[in-house]
Design a protein around this motif. Structure first.
Motif, PDB file in Angstrom:
ATOM      1  N   LYS A  88       0.853  -1.172   0.136  1.00  0.00           N
ATOM      2  CA  LYS A  88      -0.201   0.017  -0.063  1.00  0.00           C
ATOM      3  C   LYS A  88       1.008   1.064  -0.001  1.00  0.00           C
ATOM      4  O   LYS A  88       2.002   1.109   0.653  1.00  0.00           O
ATOM      5  CB  LYS A  88      -0.862   0.104   1.110  1.00  0.00           C
ATOM      6  N   PRO A  89       0.361   2.411  -0.620  1.00  0.00           N
ATOM      7  CA  PRO A  89       1.057   3.676  -0.635  1.00  0.00           C
ATOM      8  C   PRO A  89       1.631   3.919   0.789  1.00  0.00           C
ATOM      9  O   PRO A  89       0.814   3.902   1.728  1.00  0.00           O
ATOM     10  CB  PRO A  89       0.277   4.602  -1.456  1.00  0.00           C
ATOM     11  N   ILE A  90       2.730   4.474   0.921  1.00  0.00           N
ATOM     12  CA  ILE A  90       3.263   4.807   2.124  1.00  0.00           C
ATOM     13  C   ILE A  90       2.415   5.982   2.726  1.00  0.00           C
ATOM     14  O   ILE A  90       2.414   5.764   4.205  1.00  0.00           O
ATOM     15  CB  ILE A  90       4.807   5.448   2.073  1.00  0.00           C
ATOM     16  N   SER A  91       1.901   6.958   2.101  1.00  0.00           N
ATOM     17  CA  SER A  91       1.152   7.817   2.814  1.00  0.00           C
ATOM     18  C   SER A  91      -0.334   7.101   3.401  1.00  0.00           C
ATOM     19  O   SER A  91      -0.657   7.586   4.530  1.00  0.00           O
ATOM     20  CB  SER A  91       0.291   8.925   1.862  1.00  0.00           C
ATOM     21  N   GLU A  92      -0.727   5.992   2.643  1.00  0.00           N
ATOM     22  CA  GLU A  92      -1.873   5.067   3.600  1.00  0.00           C
ATOM     23  C   GLU A  92      -1.355   4.522   4.571  1.00  0.00           C
ATOM     24  O   GLU A  92      -2.135   4.137   5.672  1.00  0.00           O
ATOM     25  CB  GLU A  92      -2.368   4.346   2.399  1.00  0.00           C
ATOM     26  N   SER A  93      -0.268   4.022   4.690  1.00  0.00           N
ATOM     27  CA  SER A  93       0.641   3.340   5.900  1.00  0.00           C
ATOM     28  C   SER A  93       0.676   4.349   7.042  1.00  0.00           C
ATOM     29  O   SER A  93       0.337   3.735   8.012  1.00  0.00           O
ATOM     30  CB  SER A  93       1.991   2.727   5.536  1.00  0.00           C
ATOM     31  N   TYR A  94       0.916   5.425   6.845  1.00  0.00           N
ATOM     32  CA  TYR A  94       1.049   6.589   7.788  1.00  0.00           C
ATOM     33  C   TYR A  94      -0.370   6.727   8.359  1.00  0.00           C
ATOM     34  O   TYR A  94      -0.510   6.857   9.572  1.00  0.00           O
ATOM     35  CB  TYR A  94       1.685   7.789   7.420  1.00  0.00           C
ATOM     36  N   VAL A  95      -1.432   6.846   7.664  1.00  0.00           N
ATOM     37  CA  VAL A  95      -2.876   6.823   8.176  1.00  0.00           C
ATOM     38  C   VAL A  95      -2.968   5.715   9.012  1.00  0.00           C
ATOM     39  O   VAL A  95      -3.550   5.795   9.923  1.00  0.00           O
ATOM     40  CB  VAL A  95      -3.751   7.088   6.868  1.00  0.00           C
ATOM     41  N   GLU A  96      -2.773   4.692   8.485  1.00  0.00           N
ATOM     42  CA  GLU A  96      -3.010   3.344   9.289  1.00  0.00           C
ATOM     43  C   GLU A  96      -2.271   3.321  10.748  1.00  0.00           C
ATOM     44  O   GLU A  96      -2.704   2.956  11.733  1.00  0.00           O
ATOM     45  CB  GLU A  96      -2.708   2.034   8.597  1.00  0.00           C
ATOM     46  N   LEU A  97      -1.072   3.803  10.815  1.00  0.00           N
ATOM     47  CA  LEU A  97      -0.306   4.001  12.022  1.00  0.00           C
ATOM     48  C   LEU A  97      -1.187   5.034  12.866  1.00  0.00           C
ATOM     49  O   LEU A  97      -1.073   4.821  14.031  1.00  0.00           O
ATOM     50  CB  LEU A  97       1.173   4.616  11.545  1.00  0.00           C
ATOM     51  N   ASP A  98      -1.429   6.452  12.329  1.00  0.00           N
ATOM     52  CA  ASP A  98      -2.154   7.091  13.220  1.00  0.00           C
ATOM     53  C   ASP A  98      -3.374   6.571  13.793  1.00  0.00           C
ATOM     54  O   ASP A  98      -3.575   6.820  15.019  1.00  0.00           O
ATOM     55  CB  ASP A  98      -2.518   8.381  12.172  1.00  0.00           C
TER      56      ASP A  98
END
Ligand code: NAP
Length: 470
Positions: A88-98
């Protein structure tokens, strides 16, 4: 990465490679556990029950906050690993982390709010003279079985409320994407006594099934497909089960809708995580008056989607979980075309990539929209009336979430009342979720709710104590 059983790393067995779906490279491997490992992990979780249940809610809450802080500190590393194993795009991974951090925080807070209530037995026949109250007690051992698409946050939605309610946990992560979850379990293990959190890897049909069938596991909290969910429901016996299953969520666009907002809803809802989202927008039902305008704008916005290297910050569409998954999507789209549908944009596969695709002339009986298509597809269905829109929205075995775009409050409320789904949003697409809201579908989309407070409810049992004062 190794399994974690009773605070120890266990690795002494055959292993399965974990593949980066973008590069095709092996990024790590995990053990393929056998049934004797299942017995060991169940014993470890049972043995650890006392140490957790003796801990005060105050302490458990603080420890969950501490795990939360650790996850925050390691956010970059976790996001990168998530992108590597899921594509998955890194921007979406950051959202999952948040969201994962938020989910943990909610559970740390909820750990202090688990209480019963006084019950007026004198409201019932012969109940006079009692003082009665309920207690919310832990169930014991919770097995969390989770899917590949949001492996971290969906697993935390199980682990965190389970521990908040003083249950020990066994995690069976998805074979395709086990690493982020296993790494997270290590953080939890640093804060809690050995055996409170355990991981077991291996095939769902063997390891998962053995957890489900065991009399020494008290609760199965499962997220995944309807097929597996139905098997679990049949195998679980008397233990408590929560099932968060698939979806085929509609997005209804009525003639009076804000078309730009509705198009944005599809862009955010159909292509997110390459369409591999349980509550993804999977059927777009549009009233004929704005059909052409909506279609033209959707194609234009779809053409701007940037597909490519998921580690790049500007990438919006990464790979699917595997080439096999992308081929299944390709087949579903091609079958729809054979049946008369038309691809307006996209439609091509490259390895594990599948382009953002708008499909026109879709009829409600096509497999593309009857089954849950787990890919970046926007199938358009034209309707004449609001009745027809509601009828098509409900004509499915699923009932997870739904979205309606309209500027008319009567139409909004009518759709909201009549659509059979666990959540209905007006002027927002179905992919919207906050981690505190009750989440869980109707019909074959599952049974039970998650969202921390609601998950805690499903991970406790209620005891009534009545004192006869006369
Ligand atoms: P899946 O094939 O059902 O797998 C989910 C988990 O179940 C995996 O850990 C899998 O292990 C395990 N499993 C497989 N067979 C089992 C068995 N017989 N007994 C016990 N466990 C077993 O689902 P998926 O393909 O990973 O995920 C996609 C599905 O999940 C979609 O339908 C999606 O809509 C749904 N989903 C629902 C939600 C929700 O909250 N409602 C959220 C996300 C996804 P292996 O990996 O080893 O096979």
């Amino acid at each position: 990465m190794d399994m974690l059983i009773n605070g120890e790393h266990v690795s002494d067995m055959d292993r399965e490679d974990v593949i980066n779906p973008y590069t095709g490279e092996v990024i790590d491997s995990v053990p393929i556990a056998h049934l004797n490992n299942v017995d060991k992990v169940i014993k470890a979780a049972n043995d650890a029950k006392e140490s957790l249940q003796e801990m005060s809610a105050f302490k458990i809450s603080n420890k969950l906050f501490a795990v939360c802080e650790k996850l925050k500190e390691n956010k970059d590393e976790f996001s990168q690993l998530l992108t590597e194993e899921v594509g998955k795009p890194i921007s979406e991974s950051y959202v999952e982390l948040d969201r994962s951090i938020e989910t943990l925080k909610l559970a740390a807070e909820e750990a202090k709010r688990i209480y019963g209530e006084s019950v007026p037995l004198d409201a019932g026949l012969n109940g006079k003279g009692f003082f009665a109250f309920t207690q919310k007690l832990p169930l014991g051992v919770v097995a969390a079985i989770t899917p590949f698409n949001y492996p971290l946050n969906l697993t935390i939605h199980k682990i965190a409320p389970a521990i908040a309610a003083k249950n020990t946990v066994i995690i069976k992560p998805p074979t395709d994407a086990p690493l982020t979850v296993m790494k997270f379990a290590e953080l939890v293990n640093e804060e809690f006594p050995a055996g409170v959190i355990n991981t077991i890897t291996g095939y769902g049909s063997e390891v998962g099934d053995a957890l489900v069938a065991s009399d020494d596991v008290d609760k199965i909290s499962f997220t995944g497909s309807v097929t597996t969910g139905l098997m679990i429901a049949q195998r679980a016996g008397m233990k408590k089960v929560t099932l968060e299953l698939g979806g085929n969520d509609p997005l209804i666009v009525l003639d009076d809708a804000d078309v730009d907002a509705a198009v944005k809803g599809v862009i955010n809802g159909a292509y997110l995580n390459a369409g591999q989202v349980c509550m993804g927008v999977k059927r777009i039902i549009i009233q004929e008056g704005i059909y052409n305008e909506f279609k033209a704008k959707l194609v234009e916005e779809t053409s701007k989607i940037k597909m490519g290297d998921p580690t790049r910050k500007d990438t919006q569409l990464g790979t699917l979980i595997s080439q096999k998954a992308a081929k299944q999507v390709e087949e579903a789209v091609n079958n729809a075309v054979d049946d008369g549908a038309e691809i307006l944009i996209g439609g091509k596969r490259d390895g594990a990539f599948f382009e953002a695709t708008v499909v026109d002339n879709v009829t409600p009986d096509m497999d593309l929209v009857v089954r849950e298509t787990f890919g970046p597809i926007a199938p358009l269905i034209k309707v004449k009336t609001i009745d027809e829109a509601i009828q098509i929205a409900n004509d499915t075995e699923y009932g997870l979430q739904a979205g309606i775009f309209t500027e008319n409050y009567r139409n909004a409320l009518r759709c909201a009342n009549e659509i059979e789904a666990g959540t209905v949003f007006v002027n927002k697409q179905s992919t919207f979720r906050t981690d505190n809201m009750p989440f869980g579908g109707f019909k074959n989309s599952g049974s039970g709710k998650e969202g921390i407070k609601y998950a805690v409810e499903e991970m406790t049992k209620t005891k009534l104590i009545g004192l006869n004062l006369r």
